[in-house]
Write an enzyme that holds these catalytic residues in place. Structure first.
Site, PDB file in Angstrom:
ATOM      1  N   GLU A   1       0.813  -1.217   0.000  1.00  6.38           N
ATOM      2  CA  GLU A   1       0.000   0.000   0.000  1.00  6.38           C
ATOM      3  C   GLU A   1       0.847   1.268   0.000  1.00  6.38           C
ATOM      4  O   GLU A   1       0.492   2.257  -0.636  1.00  6.38           O
ATOM      5  CB  GLU A   1      -0.921  -0.017   1.225  1.00  6.38           C
ATOM      6  CG  GLU A   1      -1.875   1.157   1.304  1.00  6.38           C
ATOM      7  CD  GLU A   1      -2.811   1.031   2.495  1.00  6.38           C
ATOM      8  OE1 GLU A   1      -3.090   2.064   3.120  1.00  6.38           O
ATOM      9  OE2 GLU A   1      -3.241  -0.091   2.798  1.00  6.38           O
ATOM     10  N   ASP A   2       1.981   1.245   0.738  1.00  5.20           N
ATOM     11  CA  ASP A   2       2.719   2.486   0.987  1.00  5.20           C
ATOM     12  C   ASP A   2       4.104   2.568   0.348  1.00  5.20           C
ATOM     13  O   ASP A   2       4.801   3.560   0.537  1.00  5.20           O
ATOM     14  CB  ASP A   2       2.868   2.696   2.500  1.00  5.20           C
ATOM     15  CG  ASP A   2       1.533   2.940   3.179  1.00  5.20           C
ATOM     16  OD1 ASP A   2       0.599   3.392   2.496  1.00  5.20           O
ATOM     17  OD2 ASP A   2       1.408   2.649   4.391  1.00  5.20           O
TER      18      ASP A   2
END
Length: 797
Positions: free
Chosen positions: A162-163
């Protein structure tokens, strides 16, 4: 998953240094814990958690503790120091996991730690901590829950996709399919730019639930992630803090309850309470601290007698005070509309014994010491909660007349009560987390129902509603136990038995007395469902039921009926267009031109789109005309007309024209003699409403679609009307009512009979020829003995 502060070399730090989450969690105030002792509550409740990092190797904060003088200071971040700190934290994390799971796969965890440290190398949290601190703490929480190595590895990697720039496929190639599945399952849906934040949130939860059914470990990672984020929420902006806290209170805490994770639920609720209502939180903590000694002395005074009686009865067991958490106390204050000083049931004991038999033996023992309150006894051993919780609950009048709450359970029950589904698979040999997801009744049912919820807002409404805690237990006529959420109605009970029973339900009996379908049920009641094959659901039912199963079944039935109606109507409309355009039979049977024009795969899909209005009547008429280009294009009103057999002519003239496609509005059931208006619908002809119909009045805003209409009736035609009759019940009342209908030569299509005590409220769907016949019949009904009112309903039964 908190947003990073950024990858720059400066960090702005203001106020006290952030806490190590493991220490901070211990500072959450519990009123009673340990064997009669109460742990110290932090002296400064305004900033919980508020301790410095663990000296035993947890990653230290980048900025030193500073006085909160409102100025702030920029501090240099020294990369070598951070790397050394991370290395120490890595070794301590491995040791931490090893203490709880000596046989863990050290190689897998070590590789996951290294990968996480590199992936998040230049990222920092809002607190100024290196971002790796977050996945490390998530891993610790998963280890505390006795999760397996695969789950802990996925917890370490849960933010990588996600990051950072790494992909699920990369995770799969390095760590295997199981780890990759879990990481992907907890990754937010954020790539759909066309969707709002609310839509993305709904779809993320939907994805999470579907993944949970495949592997229950998904939710354990989400809980660990959310819990650590809540422990460090202090560093977020105020608006964002409240949004995350509200989501935690509405979704994650109830979801933890659903899976029996009591400790996680309590902490999430207390932390969310702190940020959503900080003034009430601080005030409550202050009062708890002030009353601490008094509670401690009282608990000690009741521990002694209980232990002594256990010893004399030769019953082995552990006795200790149990926590009463801040949010639960505040809820009681709100529910009872009282102050903290007026809450007396703050004294609670838990007794852990060796067997189920011992549980009941101890129950009798404590009842012999103090007087029990019969209304407060609950046997969750014989009747476990839906989240697997088992225990005996009793409330006694203790010394000084103060209520004492006591829970009695076995070691296994206690572990399941605290750790829920995580403990459950540890006790069942051969049961995998994947099997548990499929076996969880609530989860599998919700996944089935969510398929009917295509709208994101509707999905979240159902999801939040279905998470509401609190249960009731009612019985079938044969004595079978049915578990329902608090607030469930008699109609919910019918659907809980079977969807077919619910769909044909016309009434219910509770303990032998007829009750309305909207009657809210209470624990211990015995229900019998009354049904009729001719009964059909209505939209009104959606406001009566509370369970997702009932709402889903009603919506599914309405959608199926609507589709069938649309197909039939669309077929008739297309055949009429074929006749009017004089289309040859060989062209009528050729689907290909319609498939290419309207992207349909078969005739039924085409008919449904026409009947539902997705393909407008004008569009289909124009296209059919193109198949016969020599025919003149008809007007809008021409396209609505069609030839019917003489005996089936409409009873309404539209703009002086006959043979229109007519629908009589079911919201008001117009009959000849009523003042009426016509509304040109999209693809469904002209809808006829009574002039005083509320829905018809709303349609008047669209004047372009309102057309003049008038009655044109023929002998023998009949129209639906719904009549409601209210009054005092008496013998032979129903016979007298039906006699009036019979003498008036009126046919009854459907009846709804509801009696509450001596009051009756009945609805009849009848067929009349005109308004005059209806008025005369209603006049005769009003003359019957005991009848209080006779009225014409706007909507059906």
């Amino acid at each position: 998953m908190d947003k990073k502060q950024g990858s720059g070399k400066k960090v702005h730090a203001k106020g006290a240094a952030p806490a190590d989450s493991a220490i901070a969690s211990d500072n959450l105030p519990a009123l009673i814990a340990g064997e009669g002792a109460i742990p110290a509550v932090v002296s400064d409740p305004s900033d919980l958690p508020s301790t410095l990092a663990d000296p035993n190797g947890t990653i230290p904060v980048v900025a030193a503790a500073l006085p909160d003088d409102g100025t702030g200071t920029d501090l240099d971040i020294k990369a070598p120091e951070i790397e050394r700190s991370l290395d120490r934290a890595k070794e301590n994390l491995l040791a931490y996991i090893g203490e709880r799971s000596p046989n863990f796969n050290r190689d897998l965890i070590q590789r996951a730690i290294d990968f996480t440290m590199i992936a998040h190398k230049n990222q920092f949290r809002k607190s100024g901590m290196p971002y790796a601190e977050h996945p490390f703490e998530v891993a610790k929480l998963l280890a505390d829950l006795n999760m397996d190595t695969v789950t802990i590895a996925a917890g370490l990697l849960h933010d990588v996709v996600e990051d950072t720039g790494h992909s699920t496929q990369e995770i799969k190639s390095i760590f295997g399919e199981e780890v990759a599945f879990l990481v992907e399952a907890v990754t937010k849906i954020s790539a759909i730019k066309s969707k709002s934040r609310a839509d993305q949130q709904a779809e993320t939860f939907r994805k999470m639930l579907i993944s949970m059914a495949k592997d229950i470990r998904v939710i354990m990672i989400k809980f660990a992630d959310r819990l650590h984020n809540m422990r460090t929420l202090t560093y977020m902006q105020e608006e964002r803090k409240k949004a995350i806290a509200a989501e935690t209170m509405e979704v994650y805490a109830p979801l933890a309850h659903r899976f029996g994770l009591a400790k996680i639920k309590w902490e999430l609720e207390d932390l969310a309470f702190k940020h959503l209502n900080s003034d009430a939180y601080k005030n409550l903590v202050k009062k708890v601290v002030e009353k601490r000694q008094e509670r401690e002395d009282y608990i000690r005074s009741i521990l002694g007698p209980v232990k002594e009686h256990l010893r004399k009865a030769e019953l082995q067991g552990k006795v200790f005070g149990r926590p009463k958490h801040l949010y639960s106390i505040w809820q009681k204050m709100q529910t009872r509309q009282c102050s903290f000083e007026d809450i007396y049931d703050l004294y609670a004991l838990r007794i852990i014994v060796n067997s189920v038999g011992d549980c009941y033996a101890v129950l009798g023992l404590v009842h012999s010491i103090w007087t029990p309150l019969q209304s407060r006894f609950k046997d969750y051993i014989a009747t476990p909660k839906s989240n697997m919780y088992q225990s005996l609950h009793t409330t006694l009048i203790g010394p000084g007349g103060k209520p004492i709450e006591i829970q009695i359970r076995t070691e296994e029950m206690d572990l399941i009560a605290e750790q829920g589904i995580a403990a459950h698979w540890g006790y069942k040999e051969g049961v995998s987390p994947r099997t548990l997801g499929k076996e969880n009744k609530w989860l599998t049912q919700f996944l089935e129902w969510q398929q009917d919820l295509t709208d994101s807002h509707e999905f979240m409404e159902y999801f939040r509603g279905d998470l509401v805690s609190g249960e009731i237990y009612v019985f079938t006529p044969t004595g079978d136990l049915i578990q329902l959420p608090k607030g469930a109605t008699a109609l919910d009970f019918a659907f809980a038995l079977h969807s077919a029973i619910g769909l044909h339900c016309i009434g219910a009996k509770v303990d032998g007395n007829v009750v309305p379908l909207h009657r809210e049920l209470k624990t211990g009641e015995r229900l019998e469902i009354l049904k009729s094959d001719s009964q059909r659901p209505s939209k009104d039912w959606l406001s009566v039921v509370t369970t997702t199963k009932a709402k889903s079944a009603i919506r599914r039935w309405m959608r199926t009926e609507e589709i069938a109606h649309s197909i039939q109507l669309g077929k008739e409309m297309l055949e009429r267009e074929f006749r009017q355009a004089h289309i040859p039979p060989n062209i009528e049977k050729d689907l290909k031109p319609f498939s290419e024009k309207f992207q349909v795969k078969d005739w039924e899909s085409l008919w449904e789109k026409i009947g539902h209005g997705e393909i407008t009547l004008g569009a289909i008429s124009t296209f059919v005309q193109e198949l016969n280009p020599n025919r003149k294009k008809p007007s809008v009103l021409d396209r609505l007309t069609f030839k019917r057999p003489p005996k089936s002519e409409n009873s309404v003239l539209v703009s002086g024209m006959q043979n229109m496609l007519i629908r009589y509005a079911t919201c008001c059931h117009p009959v000849p003699g009523d003042k009426i208006l016509g509304y040109v619908t999209r693809g469904r002809g002209v809808s006829i409403h009574r002039a005083n119909c509320p829905e018809g009045m709303l349609l008047m805003k669209d004047q372009d679609r309102i057309i003049p209409v008038q009655w044109k009736t023929e002998a023998g035609q009949q129209f639906e009307v719904v009549v409601e009759i209210a009054g005092r019940d008496r013998p032979d009342l129903l016979r007298d009512i039906t006699d009036v209908f019979s003498k008036s030569r009126i046919n009854v299509q459907r009846a709804s009979i509801v009696t509450v005590r001596d009051q009756v409220r009945n609805r009849f769907r009848i067929l009349v020829s005109d308004l005059d016949q209806l008025d005369k019949t209603m006049t005769q009904l009003r003359k019957l003995k005991g009848i209080a009112s006779v009225s014409r309903r706007q909507s059906g039964t």
